[in-house]
Write a protein that holds these residues in place. Structure first.
Motif, PDB file in Angstrom:
ATOM      1  N   UNK A 125      46.795  31.675  38.286  1.00  0.00           N
ATOM      2  CA  UNK A 125      45.600  31.281  39.040  1.00  0.00           C
ATOM      3  C   UNK A 125      44.946  32.505  39.689  1.00  0.00           C
ATOM      4  N   UNK A 126      45.742  33.350  40.315  1.00  0.00           N
ATOM      5  CA  UNK A 126      45.200  34.567  40.938  1.00  0.00           C
ATOM      6  C   UNK A 126      44.674  35.512  39.862  1.00  0.00           C
ATOM      7  N   UNK A 127      45.392  35.615  38.747  1.00  0.00           N
ATOM      8  CA  UNK A 127      44.951  36.487  37.655  1.00  0.00           C
ATOM      9  C   UNK A 127      43.577  36.062  37.137  1.00  0.00           C
ATOM     10  N   UNK A 128      43.366  34.769  36.981  1.00  0.00           N
ATOM     11  CA  UNK A 128      42.066  34.283  36.500  1.00  0.00           C
ATOM     12  C   UNK A 128      40.942  34.663  37.450  1.00  0.00           C
ATOM     13  N   UNK A 161      57.755  35.698  52.380  1.00  0.00           N
ATOM     14  CA  UNK A 161      56.974  34.935  51.400  1.00  0.00           C
ATOM     15  C   UNK A 161      57.928  34.168  50.489  1.00  0.00           C
ATOM     16  N   UNK A 162      57.516  32.978  50.080  1.00  0.00           N
ATOM     17  CA  UNK A 162      58.341  32.239  49.118  1.00  0.00           C
ATOM     18  C   UNK A 162      58.203  32.902  47.745  1.00  0.00           C
ATOM     19  N   UNK A 163      59.177  32.769  46.872  1.00  0.00           N
ATOM     20  CA  UNK A 163      59.066  33.363  45.538  1.00  0.00           C
ATOM     21  C   UNK A 163      57.827  32.834  44.806  1.00  0.00           C
ATOM     22  N   UNK A 164      57.151  33.714  44.119  1.00  0.00           N
ATOM     23  CA  UNK A 164      55.933  33.358  43.404  1.00  0.00           C
ATOM     24  C   UNK A 164      56.275  32.645  42.096  1.00  0.00           C
ATOM     25  N   UNK A 165      55.397  31.752  41.673  1.00  0.00           N
ATOM     26  CA  UNK A 165      55.589  31.057  40.393  1.00  0.00           C
ATOM     27  C   UNK A 165      54.586  31.594  39.374  1.00  0.00           C
ATOM     28  N   UNK A 166      54.866  31.364  38.109  1.00  0.00           N
ATOM     29  CA  UNK A 166      53.933  31.791  37.050  1.00  0.00           C
ATOM     30  C   UNK A 166      52.586  31.101  37.207  1.00  0.00           C
ATOM     31  N   UNK A 167      52.582  29.841  37.602  1.00  0.00           N
ATOM     32  CA  UNK A 167      51.314  29.126  37.798  1.00  0.00           C
ATOM     33  C   UNK A 167      50.464  29.789  38.875  1.00  0.00           C
ATOM     34  N   UNK A 168      51.113  30.211  39.978  1.00  0.00           N
ATOM     35  CA  UNK A 168      50.382  30.900  41.043  1.00  0.00           C
ATOM     36  C   UNK A 168      49.839  32.246  40.559  1.00  0.00           C
ATOM     37  N   UNK A 169      50.643  32.970  39.812  1.00  0.00           N
ATOM     38  CA  UNK A 169      50.209  34.259  39.266  1.00  0.00           C
ATOM     39  C   UNK A 169      49.017  34.071  38.339  1.00  0.00           C
ATOM     40  N   UNK A 227      43.414  47.998  39.359  1.00  0.00           N
ATOM     41  CA  UNK A 227      44.617  47.167  39.430  1.00  0.00           C
ATOM     42  C   UNK A 227      44.231  45.782  39.934  1.00  0.00           C
ATOM     43  N   UNK A 228      44.704  44.768  39.258  1.00  0.00           N
ATOM     44  CA  UNK A 228      44.452  43.385  39.658  1.00  0.00           C
ATOM     45  C   UNK A 228      45.763  42.803  40.179  1.00  0.00           C
ATOM     46  N   UNK A 229      46.004  42.977  41.455  1.00  0.00           N
ATOM     47  CA  UNK A 229      47.249  42.478  42.035  1.00  0.00           C
ATOM     48  C   UNK A 229      47.257  40.956  42.039  1.00  0.00           C
ATOM     49  N   UNK A 230      48.402  40.398  41.691  1.00  0.00           N
ATOM     50  CA  UNK A 230      48.524  38.939  41.651  1.00  0.00           C
ATOM     51  C   UNK A 230      49.444  38.392  42.724  1.00  0.00           C
TER      52      UNK A 230
END
Length: 121
Positions: free
Chosen positions: A99-102, A89-97, A77-80
């Motif tokens: 970046x972590x996914x990469x 925590x502040x709501x996550x954005x697609x850009x943050x997801x 599992x690759x948690x993002x």
């Protein structure tokens, strides 16, 4: 039907991740939701009450097919992000997801190359 789960595969994935200094857990409970989407706060809390450690959108289909075909499998599992249950925590954005996914994808590539090498030798 025989379960193709292979404990040596799990152990090898875990030990190799530790060797590569990746954050890793030996086991956990995954709940799969239909996506792509974010969970609602109610869903997120419900999944935690059910005992889920990870919420994802893809593991179950692959596991079921591997099981039916008698192919040993090990899930990585690759948690993002934290799901929406973590209210401090502040709501996550697609850009943050993304970046972590990469970064996760790079780590998993390293992991799989190393693990395949151990089974190939």
């Amino acid at each position: 039907m025989a379960r193709p789960f292979d404990e040596s595969l799990r152990r090898t994935l875990y030990d190799t991740a530790k060797f590569l200094d990746l954050k890793v857990h030996y086991s956990g409970c995954v709940v799969t939701i239909e996506g792509p989407r974010f969970s609602t706060i109610a869903e997120s809390n419900m999944f935690r009450i059910w005992g889920a450690d990870v919420i994802n959108m893809s593991t179950a289909p692959e596991v079921i097919l591997a099981n039916e075909a008698g192919i040993p499998y090990g899930a990585v599992a690759m948690s993002t992000d934290y799901d929406c249950w973590k209210e401090d925590e502040k709501p996550v954005t697609w850009d943050e997801i993304l970046a972590v996914f990469q970064k996760n994808a790079d780590n998993v590539k390293q992991l799989l190359v190393k693990v395949v090498g151990t089974f190939a030798s």
